[in-house]
Design a protein around this motif. Structure first.
Motif, PDB file in Angstrom:
ATOM      1  N   PRO A  90      -3.042  -4.977  -3.398  1.00  0.00           N
ATOM      2  CA  PRO A  90      -2.364  -4.840  -2.109  1.00  0.00           C
ATOM      3  C   PRO A  90      -1.198  -3.844  -2.128  1.00  0.00           C
ATOM      4  O   PRO A  90      -0.777  -3.360  -1.079  1.00  0.00           O
TER       5      PRO A  90
ATOM      6  N   LYS B  24      -8.679   2.710  -5.066  1.00  0.00           N
ATOM      7  CA  LYS B  24      -8.570   2.004  -3.777  1.00  0.00           C
ATOM      8  C   LYS B  24      -9.257   2.856  -2.706  1.00  0.00           C
ATOM      9  O   LYS B  24      -8.847   3.988  -2.436  1.00  0.00           O
TER      10      LYS B  24
ATOM     11  N   GLU C 117      -5.618  -9.351  -7.253  1.00  0.00           N
ATOM     12  CA  GLU C 117      -5.043  -9.803  -5.984  1.00  0.00           C
ATOM     13  C   GLU C 117      -3.531  -9.599  -5.951  1.00  0.00           C
ATOM     14  O   GLU C 117      -2.944  -9.457  -4.877  1.00  0.00           O
TER      15      GLU C 117
ATOM     16  N   HIS D  76      -8.446  -0.337   2.943  1.00  0.00           N
ATOM     17  CA  HIS D  76      -7.260  -1.184   3.045  1.00  0.00           C
ATOM     18  C   HIS D  76      -7.591  -2.602   2.586  1.00  0.00           C
ATOM     19  O   HIS D  76      -8.666  -3.133   2.877  1.00  0.00           O
ATOM     20  N   THR D  77      -6.649  -3.208   1.898  1.00  0.00           N
ATOM     21  CA  THR D  77      -6.800  -4.607   1.522  1.00  0.00           C
ATOM     22  C   THR D  77      -6.643  -5.474   2.769  1.00  0.00           C
ATOM     23  O   THR D  77      -5.679  -5.302   3.528  1.00  0.00           O
ATOM     24  N   PRO D  78      -7.561  -6.396   3.011  1.00  0.00           N
ATOM     25  CA  PRO D  78      -7.429  -7.267   4.195  1.00  0.00           C
ATOM     26  C   PRO D  78      -6.083  -7.974   4.224  1.00  0.00           C
ATOM     27  O   PRO D  78      -5.523  -8.343   3.176  1.00  0.00           O
ATOM     28  N   ALA D  79      -5.560  -8.172   5.425  1.00  0.00           N
ATOM     29  CA  ALA D  79      -4.212  -8.717   5.611  1.00  0.00           C
ATOM     30  C   ALA D  79      -4.040 -10.111   5.010  1.00  0.00           C
ATOM     31  O   ALA D  79      -2.925 -10.523   4.689  1.00  0.00           O
ATOM     32  N   GLU D  80      -5.124 -10.828   4.824  1.00  0.00           N
ATOM     33  CA  GLU D  80      -5.019 -12.193   4.281  1.00  0.00           C
ATOM     34  C   GLU D  80      -4.655 -12.216   2.799  1.00  0.00           C
ATOM     35  O   GLU D  80      -4.272 -13.263   2.255  1.00  0.00           O
TER      36      GLU D  80
ATOM     37  N   GLU E 195       0.817  -1.216   0.000  1.00  0.00           N
ATOM     38  CA  GLU E 195       0.000   0.000   0.000  1.00  0.00           C
ATOM     39  C   GLU E 195       0.853   1.269   0.000  1.00  0.00           C
ATOM     40  O   GLU E 195       0.472   2.286   0.581  1.00  0.00           O
TER      41      GLU E 195
ATOM     42  N   LYS F 179     -13.704  -7.261  -2.383  1.00  0.00           N
ATOM     43  CA  LYS F 179     -12.957  -7.889  -1.284  1.00  0.00           C
ATOM     44  C   LYS F 179     -11.619  -7.201  -1.052  1.00  0.00           C
ATOM     45  O   LYS F 179     -11.128  -7.143   0.081  1.00  0.00           O
ATOM     46  N   LEU F 180     -11.012  -6.681  -2.104  1.00  0.00           N
ATOM     47  CA  LEU F 180      -9.669  -6.105  -2.003  1.00  0.00           C
ATOM     48  C   LEU F 180      -9.682  -4.606  -1.739  1.00  0.00           C
ATOM     49  O   LEU F 180      -8.626  -3.996  -1.580  1.00  0.00           O
ATOM     50  N   GLY F 181     -10.878  -4.006  -1.682  1.00  0.00           N
ATOM     51  CA  GLY F 181     -10.988  -2.610  -1.267  1.00  0.00           C
ATOM     52  C   GLY F 181     -11.009  -1.592  -2.376  1.00  0.00           C
ATOM     53  O   GLY F 181     -10.610  -0.442  -2.162  1.00  0.00           O
TER      54      GLY F 181
END
Length: 243
Positions: free
Chosen positions: A167, A223, A163, A226-230, A145, A196-198
């Protein structure tokens, strides 16, 4: 060099007049020469005929530069990443056209990164760096990010590509995906991934390159979270089970 320069200027004056300058034409001519000389030995591209190089590599890449140039002031930084940069497109034309932007070419093959750095040196560019790393691994470093925008040109299906790229994009930044004839299908396929990725779809630019039948599309995502940490997952999981 003169042939490429004249061809480029003639084309740019028609479709991208803001980039029809002698300075940029000189740099891109050097890039075309370097691609023909060094790149051909590395099998970086099957496109070698001068007119095709001008249209399919240089002009096509500058459509992304147009989007980026118009976004200055609305993105969180002027750090740009190009994922799956390969032979340096759109990274090198973007860096030449927008010297205030710092462009990082990302490719998993060190040989290609070295080629890009060599081409940047030949062009006299000081705003290009290269990272020989997989994008999903790079996004697990402090690069996560940190970019104002990320570009990608014909690397993978959009739901996979998101994906790998989102991020790396900072909040408020852009993901710019350059697509061909399947753009509408891929856009629909990637709706869930964007959410899902924001990110949200921000713009859609379609164009054609005279002499080439396929319509091209630039899909621009903003964007917003925030993109989830997973994410990103390992590439084997991304490709096997896209979001």
């Amino acid at each position: 060099m003169a042939l490429i320069k004249d061809e480029f200027l003639a084309v740019a004056r028609t479709v991208l007049p803001e980039f029809a300058t002698d300075t940029l034409a000189d740099k891109l001519s050097l890039l075309a020469e370097h691609l023909e000389d060094v790149g051909s030995r590395m099998n970086l591209t099957a496109i070698t005929e001068p007119t095709a190089v001008v249209w399919l590599h240089l002009i096509d890449s500058l459509y992304a530069a147009r989007v980026l140039g118009g976004a200055i002031g609305s993105i969180p930084s002027l750090k740009i990443a190009d994922v799956g940069s390969g032979g340096g497109f759109p990274a090198l034309p973007v860096a030449a056209a927008l010297p205030n932007m710092q462009v990082t070419a990302i490719d998993s093959t060190e040989k290609k990164c070295n080629y890009i750095l060599g081409a940047a040196e030949v062009m006299g560019l000081t705003n290009v760096t290269a990272e020989a790393v997989r994008a999903e691994e790079f996004a697990r470093t402090d690069a996560r990010e940190s970019f104002g925008a990320v570009t990608a040109r014909a690397v993978a299906r959009l739901n996979v590509l998101m994906e790998l790229c989102l991020p790396l994009v900072g909040i408020g930044g852009l993901f710019i995906s350059m697509k061909g004839a399947a753009a509408k299908e891929e856009e629909a396929e990637a709706e869930a991934a964007a959410k899902k990725l924001g990110a949200v779809l921000y713009d859609r630019i379609t164009y054609t390159l005279p002499g080439y039948a396929d319509e091209r599309t630039i899909l621009v995502y903003r964007k917003i979270m925030h993109t989830p940490a997973e994410f990103p997952r390992q590439y084997s999981k991304i490709s096997k089970s896209p979001l």
